[in-house]
Design a protein around this motif. Sequence first.
Motif, PDB file in Angstrom:
ATOM      1  N   VAL A 140       2.132   6.605   1.256  1.00 28.04           N
ATOM      2  CA  VAL A 140       1.843   5.402   0.471  1.00 28.04           C
ATOM      3  C   VAL A 140       2.649   5.411  -0.829  1.00 28.04           C
ATOM      4  CG1 VAL A 140       0.036   4.285  -0.903  1.00 28.04           C
ATOM      5  CG2 VAL A 140      -0.448   4.995   1.452  1.00 28.04           C
ATOM      6  N   GLY A 141       2.739   6.580  -1.472  1.00 26.27           N
ATOM      7  CA  GLY A 141       3.480   6.692  -2.730  1.00 26.27           C
ATOM      8  C   GLY A 141       4.962   6.405  -2.545  1.00 26.27           C
ATOM      9  N   ALA A 142       5.525   6.864  -1.439  1.00 24.53           N
ATOM     10  CA  ALA A 142       6.949   6.613  -1.183  1.00 24.53           C
ATOM     11  C   ALA A 142       7.204   5.116  -0.996  1.00 24.53           C
ATOM     12  CB  ALA A 142       7.391   7.390   0.059  1.00 24.53           C
ATOM     13  N   LEU A 143       6.319   4.450  -0.292  1.00 22.08           N
ATOM     14  CA  LEU A 143       6.474   3.005  -0.078  1.00 22.08           C
ATOM     15  C   LEU A 143       6.224   2.238  -1.378  1.00 22.08           C
ATOM     16  CD1 LEU A 143       4.624   2.863   3.352  1.00 22.08           C
ATOM     17  CD2 LEU A 143       7.077   2.432   3.006  1.00 22.08           C
ATOM     18  N   HIS A 144       5.251   2.698  -2.167  1.00 19.93           N
ATOM     19  CA  HIS A 144       4.949   2.085  -3.460  1.00 19.93           C
ATOM     20  C   HIS A 144       6.164   2.114  -4.380  1.00 19.93           C
ATOM     21  CE1 HIS A 144       3.095   1.255  -7.306  1.00 19.93           C
ATOM     22  NE2 HIS A 144       3.267   2.484  -7.720  1.00 19.93           N
ATOM     23  N   ALA A 145       6.886   3.234  -4.395  1.00 19.43           N
ATOM     24  CA  ALA A 145       8.052   3.362  -5.277  1.00 19.43           C
ATOM     25  C   ALA A 145       9.095   2.298  -4.955  1.00 19.43           C
ATOM     26  CB  ALA A 145       8.650   4.764  -5.148  1.00 19.43           C
ATOM     27  N   GLU A 146       9.158   1.863  -3.708  1.00 21.98           N
ATOM     28  CA  GLU A 146      10.145   0.853  -3.311  1.00 21.98           C
ATOM     29  C   GLU A 146       9.604  -0.570  -3.418  1.00 21.98           C
ATOM     30  OE1 GLU A 146      13.245   1.270  -2.126  1.00 21.98           O
ATOM     31  OE2 GLU A 146      13.706  -0.653  -1.156  1.00 21.98           O
ATOM     32  N   PHE A 147       8.382  -0.775  -2.917  1.00 19.56           N
ATOM     33  CA  PHE A 147       7.893  -2.146  -2.740  1.00 19.56           C
ATOM     34  C   PHE A 147       6.844  -2.562  -3.773  1.00 19.56           C
ATOM     35  CE2 PHE A 147       8.980  -0.904   1.755  1.00 19.56           C
ATOM     36  CZ  PHE A 147      10.060  -1.758   1.905  1.00 19.56           C
ATOM     37  N   GLY A 148       6.228  -1.608  -4.485  1.00 17.03           N
ATOM     38  CA  GLY A 148       5.200  -1.951  -5.461  1.00 17.03           C
ATOM     39  C   GLY A 148       3.874  -2.271  -4.797  1.00 17.03           C
ATOM     40  N   LEU A 149       2.975  -1.308  -4.786  1.00 14.89           N
ATOM     41  CA  LEU A 149       1.720  -1.475  -4.045  1.00 14.89           C
ATOM     42  C   LEU A 149       0.736  -2.355  -4.815  1.00 14.89           C
ATOM     43  CD1 LEU A 149       0.247  -0.471  -1.461  1.00 14.89           C
ATOM     44  CD2 LEU A 149      -0.737   1.356  -2.878  1.00 14.89           C
ATOM     45  N   ARG A 150       0.081  -3.282  -4.114  1.00 19.04           N
ATOM     46  CA  ARG A 150      -0.957  -4.118  -4.719  1.00 19.04           C
ATOM     47  C   ARG A 150      -2.334  -3.849  -4.133  1.00 19.04           C
ATOM     48  NH1 ARG A 150       0.767 -10.294  -5.445  1.00 19.04           N
ATOM     49  NH2 ARG A 150      -1.274 -10.187  -6.431  1.00 19.04           N
ATOM     50  N   GLU A 151      -2.391  -3.532  -2.841  1.00 16.99           N
ATOM     51  CA  GLU A 151      -3.696  -3.443  -2.187  1.00 16.99           C
ATOM     52  C   GLU A 151      -3.635  -2.482  -1.011  1.00 16.99           C
ATOM     53  OE1 GLU A 151      -5.101  -7.164  -0.598  1.00 16.99           O
ATOM     54  OE2 GLU A 151      -7.128  -6.406  -0.298  1.00 16.99           O
ATOM     55  N   LEU A 152      -4.709  -1.723  -0.857  1.00 16.87           N
ATOM     56  CA  LEU A 152      -4.872  -0.844   0.300  1.00 16.87           C
ATOM     57  C   LEU A 152      -6.192  -1.180   0.983  1.00 16.87           C
ATOM     58  CD1 LEU A 152      -4.049   2.759  -1.035  1.00 16.87           C
ATOM     59  CD2 LEU A 152      -2.712   1.449   0.644  1.00 16.87           C
ATOM     60  N   VAL A 153      -6.153  -1.341   2.299  1.00 19.75           N
ATOM     61  CA  VAL A 153      -7.379  -1.369   3.100  1.00 19.75           C
ATOM     62  C   VAL A 153      -7.220  -0.231   4.102  1.00 19.75           C
ATOM     63  CG1 VAL A 153      -8.845  -2.683   4.663  1.00 19.75           C
ATOM     64  CG2 VAL A 153      -7.595  -3.867   2.843  1.00 19.75           C
ATOM     65  N   VAL A 154      -8.047   0.791   3.987  1.00 19.61           N
ATOM     66  CA  VAL A 154      -7.883   1.964   4.854  1.00 19.61           C
ATOM     67  C   VAL A 154      -9.197   2.306   5.548  1.00 19.61           C
ATOM     68  CG1 VAL A 154      -6.038   2.906   3.421  1.00 19.61           C
ATOM     69  CG2 VAL A 154      -8.385   3.673   3.028  1.00 19.61           C
ATOM     70  N   SER A 155      -9.060   2.772   6.789  1.00 17.00           N
ATOM     71  CA  SER A 155     -10.199   3.294   7.547  1.00 17.00           C
ATOM     72  C   SER A 155      -9.827   4.702   7.974  1.00 17.00           C
ATOM     73  CB  SER A 155     -10.456   2.450   8.789  1.00 17.00           C
ATOM     74  OG  SER A 155     -10.654   1.102   8.433  1.00 17.00           O
ATOM     75  N   SER A 156     -10.755   5.628   7.763  1.00 16.54           N
ATOM     76  CA  SER A 156     -10.418   7.020   8.051  1.00 16.54           C
ATOM     77  C   SER A 156     -11.033   7.490   9.360  1.00 16.54           C
ATOM     78  CB  SER A 156     -10.867   7.929   6.912  1.00 16.54           C
ATOM     79  OG  SER A 156     -12.268   8.090   6.918  1.00 16.54           O
ATOM     80  N   TYR A 157     -10.410   8.504   9.905  1.00 13.47           N
ATOM     81  CA  TYR A 157     -10.868   9.229  11.090  1.00 13.47           C
ATOM     82  C   TYR A 157     -10.842  10.685  10.645  1.00 13.47           C
ATOM     83  CZ  TYR A 157      -9.486   4.778  13.264  1.00 13.47           C
ATOM     84  OH  TYR A 157      -9.361   3.448  13.577  1.00 13.47           O
TER      85      TYR A 157
END
Lengths: 352, 352
Positions: A140-157
């Motif tokens: 997520v951090g690598a993608l954030h550095a490029e695209f700028g993160l605004r929102e996460l919706v995550v479901s864990s297993y």
Amino acid sequence: MTVRPTLAVVGATGAVGTVLLQILSQHADIWGEIRLIASPRSAGRKLAVRGEEVEVLALSEDVFEGVDVAVFDVPDDVSAQWAPIAAAKGAVVVDNSAAFRMDPDVPLVVPEVNPHAVRVRPRGIVSVPNCTTLSMIVSVGALHAEFGLRELVVSSYQAVSGAGLAGIAALREQLKLVAGTELGTTPGDVRRAVGDATGPFPEPVALNVVPWVGSVADDGWSSEEMKIRGESRKILDRPDLRVSATCVRVPVVTTHSLAVHARFENEITVERAYEILSTSPGVVLFDNPAAGEFPTPADVVGTDPTWVGRVRRSLDDAFGLEFFVCGDNLRKGSALNAAQIAELIAAEWSAS
Amino acid sequence: MTVRPTLAVVGATGAVGTVLLQILSQHADIWGEIRLIASPRSAGRKLAVRGEEVEVLALSEDVFEGVDVAVFDVPDDVSAQWAPIAAAKGAVVVDNSAAFRMDPDVPLVVPEVNPHAVRVRPRGIVSVPNCTTLSMIVSVGALHAEFGLRELVVSSYQAVSGAGLAGIAALREQLKLVAGTELGTTPGDVRRAVGDATGPFPEPVALNVVPWVGSVADDGWSSEEMKIRGESRKILDRPDLRVSATCVRVPVVTTHSLAVHARFENEITVERAYEILSTSPGVVLFDNPAAGEFPTPADVVGTDPTWVGRVRRSLDDAFGLEFFVCGDNLRKGSALNAAQIAELIAAEWSAS
């Protein structure tokens, strides 16, 4: 001749401690003494580190004498009490518990994402994020550095070893109780077969999934879900990040998985996301469903990186990306990240 | 004296067919003859319906003679071939396959959500949604009617019986192979232990989760994920609904679960969501984590309703709601919904 720093491992006999000793034995040997510490109950046991048997010492104030870096993997209350004591003795504490993660005077560090944060540690304590946050945050951090993160919706297993050795033991016992049966077809049949072998979980995990991890937080949220939100915001330095997490325990021994829906400030292309994920340290892109390639816990367990697959742009949103990650919760999810932080500190120490 | 309609069950010996016969035996007895049909391989077997042994007939054109309603639970290609034949013989076909679901001349019906749609069926065929869509859509539809749905982000935890009897057999066999072992700790150890006992799945499901269900669709999506999107839009009559689904197989025998993130046109209150969910037909609200109350497959399997728990408003969005649903994929997820549709049609037939 260089004097090498002394490392203490507090909680050396636990699930994470065991993996940490393996990692210390495999990584470049930068440490002088490695001192093993645990509760008085485990004192006197001998554990292998770097090919040598080392005796476990009981936790006490004196045991931190001469320690440069102390990695703690103990319950929150033990960390809350003992980490400041170790810090007062001059050790830099790398703490795996939740006790200090949201303390503004304690950095929360993922070396691939915010390595700079490790240097500012007014309390002499550096926190390791929760294993679930860690299982996704490198990608997520690598993608954030490029695209700028605004929102996460995550479901864990989430794997049972997130609840320690007791979690693993409970699943193994439950699997014996349900194997070779016709259970899982009528209401409560699994619950009755498992009886009181639920271990640290509120419900049976064999032949089941349990949508509850952690303790009760406000407004129906679990503590684990709140950790993912708070920690992601702190690590990415985005205090306004929108985060919705649902945490679910599954019958897997080790390796957490998460289905991630991420929205960014900038338009996404899968091509660019692929370039980022395939070149980011600590990430393996494994994504070709037509060839049967997507990460699963059974293949990822025991490995260091975050494995990412099922990458696709949201069909109805050019700013959205979906992907599925698997990360070994005992390695990058805790012991490895702690070892990496300890090594960053040792590098400072050697340079000073 | 009332003449009762004749029902045919095509695919009577499968996982869904078996549950359908149980449901028909439990529901009010509105049917005249119930004719059981399967492949020639299963013809001649006797199955219990309404307390009587009924012989299974081989699928043929003649077997639909005099049938008023025919419920099909067979593979897509068998439905594609035979449903129009049954319809041409005068039966209304209730089809559980994917063959006709997105056909604009075939209604896709969930009796609690869009019962009116069943009446317009130019091809004489009514489709039953996919089991994963069905496991959430009753609760989602009830909330949509109040708040106006704009977006769904869902992650599934799908049971092996979604892949039929072969899926159940594969999990049972795999559980025997991993019980009493120390597997699940090194890369590929589970895969090697399971060997060729993967059954209908691309990877082992015991001690694992598999982020792939269905066949390869465009742009990295799976057919199952595309079904959830297309079917939700059609059932709710919202062709512009934003849907992002990630479908994951888990080692559960029966009952699909989904973590749902829903965004609405109107602001949400949990109080109102509770009122809706606790009064909607086909939904059970089971949501008190502090008292250990949240739905799990082990408790929901074998029951009719969709169970909803973990209801909470999105922390960073007054228009967002999070919840977790469990629904028996063989009951409401297919056989029960099919029986309900057949009963709607029988009611028309009786009224005419």
